[in-house]
Design an enzyme around this catalytic site. Structure first.
Site, PDB file in Angstrom:
ATOM      1  N   PHE A 142      38.293 -18.204  65.614  1.00  0.00           N
ATOM      2  CA  PHE A 142      38.016 -19.456  64.924  1.00  0.00           C
ATOM      3  C   PHE A 142      37.707 -20.552  65.948  1.00  0.00           C
ATOM      4  O   PHE A 142      38.310 -20.581  67.024  1.00  0.00           O
ATOM      5  CB  PHE A 142      39.221 -19.847  64.063  1.00  0.00           C
ATOM      6  CG  PHE A 142      38.939 -20.975  63.124  1.00  0.00           C
ATOM      7  CD1 PHE A 142      38.198 -20.772  61.968  1.00  0.00           C
ATOM      8  CD2 PHE A 142      39.395 -22.258  63.395  1.00  0.00           C
ATOM      9  CE1 PHE A 142      37.926 -21.817  61.095  1.00  0.00           C
ATOM     10  CE2 PHE A 142      39.131 -23.302  62.536  1.00  0.00           C
ATOM     11  CZ  PHE A 142      38.388 -23.088  61.382  1.00  0.00           C
ATOM     12  N   TYR A 264      47.887 -23.710  53.694  1.00  0.00           N
ATOM     13  CA  TYR A 264      47.087 -24.147  52.549  1.00  0.00           C
ATOM     14  C   TYR A 264      46.180 -23.051  52.014  1.00  0.00           C
ATOM     15  O   TYR A 264      45.474 -23.258  51.038  1.00  0.00           O
ATOM     16  CB  TYR A 264      46.259 -25.387  52.895  1.00  0.00           C
ATOM     17  CG  TYR A 264      45.616 -25.405  54.252  1.00  0.00           C
ATOM     18  CD1 TYR A 264      44.469 -24.663  54.514  1.00  0.00           C
ATOM     19  CD2 TYR A 264      46.168 -26.161  55.278  1.00  0.00           C
ATOM     20  CE1 TYR A 264      43.886 -24.684  55.762  1.00  0.00           C
ATOM     21  CE2 TYR A 264      45.586 -26.182  56.539  1.00  0.00           C
ATOM     22  CZ  TYR A 264      44.442 -25.444  56.776  1.00  0.00           C
ATOM     23  OH  TYR A 264      43.872 -25.453  58.026  1.00  0.00           O
ATOM     24  N   ARG A 413      31.561 -15.893  51.950  1.00  0.00           N
ATOM     25  CA  ARG A 413      32.882 -15.271  51.941  1.00  0.00           C
ATOM     26  C   ARG A 413      33.462 -15.257  50.532  1.00  0.00           C
ATOM     27  O   ARG A 413      33.460 -16.267  49.824  1.00  0.00           O
ATOM     28  CB  ARG A 413      33.841 -16.019  52.868  1.00  0.00           C
ATOM     29  CG  ARG A 413      33.499 -15.910  54.337  1.00  0.00           C
ATOM     30  CD  ARG A 413      34.656 -16.359  55.222  1.00  0.00           C
ATOM     31  NE  ARG A 413      35.176 -17.671  54.856  1.00  0.00           N
ATOM     32  CZ  ARG A 413      36.220 -18.263  55.444  1.00  0.00           C
ATOM     33  NH1 ARG A 413      36.860 -17.632  56.410  1.00  0.00           N
ATOM     34  NH2 ARG A 413      36.619 -19.452  55.078  1.00  0.00           N
TER      35      ARG A 413
END
Length: 441
Positions: A142, A264, A413
């Site tokens: 990432f 989250y 995605r």
């Protein structure tokens, strides 16, 4: 076709029959109704970026504002809030990452916690052996992870050693040309044992890897890679953002050193909810975290003239804990403890297997490829579909209340949250993807 046998329906029926049979046989199906919005026709394919809230969390937040914040005011700190980062951290440890008590805390953002732990690990390694100046990370990690590593290396006089992800032999559509070179679709792979073994050595201070690749969903063998890092004398930091709450993690059993994960996504903590940090108990007193704040001191209210770190996980806090931001995840953690992460993983595998089947039948004829591993043992909780038109497809779908997300290059995605996503919803969304690809091609 009508059948009461889910196995037969899945194997021989239409996609609609298969979705219906899978939903009917799903032991977690009753929990879907506990999520806000699950009763609507909106298709949510982005639970791997932001999970739906539980209805219980809406009530919890309202009650907190009314009764604790509004009723107890500053007394709340002494009554419960000071302990909340540790209590919820231990719940994350139990329910999601296989960590015994006293090793996990809720704190800052993912970025800040990653900085703290990577920097602390690097400094400890250099202090023990000045030759250890390398931070190992893969090029497909990432962006935040890669940017942080570059920044820490520059700040501390170290250097970065890059790993190129290894192609997966099970990648959908993987192919090699006459030259033997692997095409871009093979990013469905990830960091293999051989690639890490080649990258680490006597100069390695710390390794930073993601358990599940954010783009392709590739699931690493975290236990094996941890052993390789340790055999080289290095510490390893795991990014669990795309695995916590979706795939089983055994931080203690796999001998993790350090880990960070956001809350989250599959933990449904809400937009920007604070991340968690895991530090193995054997390392806690050895590491000095670099952002020294009052909340990490041995006596928080002494307000002394100099910083003296607390024992245990408190030393990894810095400023005032974001209490409101950590409330909502408690309900998902309770639910995870109730159903068990293994049941969640079984549903996740079934959902992604179904999504791959649908993609093969509906989307492959349109030139869409599955840029995720086909072997479920190598795949996390999301599936990436690749096509040059996917950026426009994603924008079109959002206007139709079908919500995936997009990642370059050309990746849509499909994030399938096992507790809140049904097979019928998955099929409806992928039929919408089919129509959008046709419209944009």
């Amino acid at each position: 076709m009508t059948t009461t046998d889910p196995t037969e329906a899945v194997a021989t029926g239409s996609l609609e029959d298969a979705a219906s049979a899978l939903d009917a046989a799903d032991p977690l199906r009753a929990h879907r109704d506990a999520f806000v919005g699950a009763e609507t026709s909106l298709v949510y394919f982005d639970g791997n970026s932001l999970g739906r809230p539980l209805r219980a969390s809406v009530e919890r937040l309202a009650a907190f504002a009314r009764d604790e914040w509004g009723g107890r005011l500053i007394r709340g700190w002494d009554e419960s809030w000071m302990q909340l980062p540790f209590d919820i951290g231990d719940a994350v440890g139990r329910a999601a990452i296989g960590a015994s008590a006293g090793q996990t805390v809720i704190g800052d953002s993912t970025t800040v916690l990653l900085y703290k732990l990577v920097r602390a690990a690097f400094d400890a390694a250099v202090a023990a052996d000045p030759a250890r100046v390398e931070i190992v990370v893969d090029r497909d990690n990432f962006p935040t992870d890669r940017y942080l590593v570059e920044g820490i290396a520059a700040e501390r006089g170290g250097r970065v050693r890059w790993i190129v992800p290894t192609p997966s032999p099970h990648a959908a559509g993987a192919s090699r040309g006459a030259s033997g070179r692997v095409g871009p679709v093979d990013l469905a792979g990830g960091v293999s044992a051989s690639a890490l073994r080649s990258a680490v050595g006597s100069e390695t201070a710390v390794v930073l890897l993601s358990h599940v690749a954010y783009r392709s969903g590739y699931l690493t063998d975290a236990a094996a890679l941890t052993r390789i890092a340790h055999d080289a004398g290095a510490l390893i930091v795991w990014d669990l953002c795309h695995s916590a709450g979706s795939v089983p993690v055994q931080a203690d059993a796999w001998d993790f050193d350090l880990a960070v994960g956001c809350t989250y996504k599959y933990l449904n903590g809400g937009p920007g909810s604070p991340a968690f940090a895991y530090v193995a108990s054997r390392l806690q007193d050895r590491l000095a975290q670099p952002i020294q704040g009052w909340m990490g001191t041995a006596d928080v209210f002494a307000m002394g003239p100099s910083y003296r770190p607390a024992d245990g996980m408190r030393r990894f806090l810095s400023g005032t804990p974001p209490i409101v931001g950590m409330l909502a995840m408690q309900d998902t953690l309770d639910l995870l403890e109730e159903v068990g992460i293994e049941a969640v993983r079984a549903k996740s595998v079934a959902l992604t297997e179904f999504a791959v089947r649908v993609a093969d039948e509906l989307l492959a004829p349109l030139g869409v490829t599955v840029a995720s591993p086909r072997d479920p043992a190598e795949r996390g909780g999301h599936v990436t579909l690749s096509h040059p038109a996917m950026r426009a497809v994603t924008a079109r779908l959002w206007t139709q209340d079908v919500i995936p997300d997009y990642r370059d290059p050309g990746g849509l995605r499909i994030g399938l949250s096992p507790l809140s996503t049904s097979f019928a919803e998955t099929l409806a969304g992928l039929r919408a993807v089919e129509a959008a690809v046709r419209a944009e091609s």
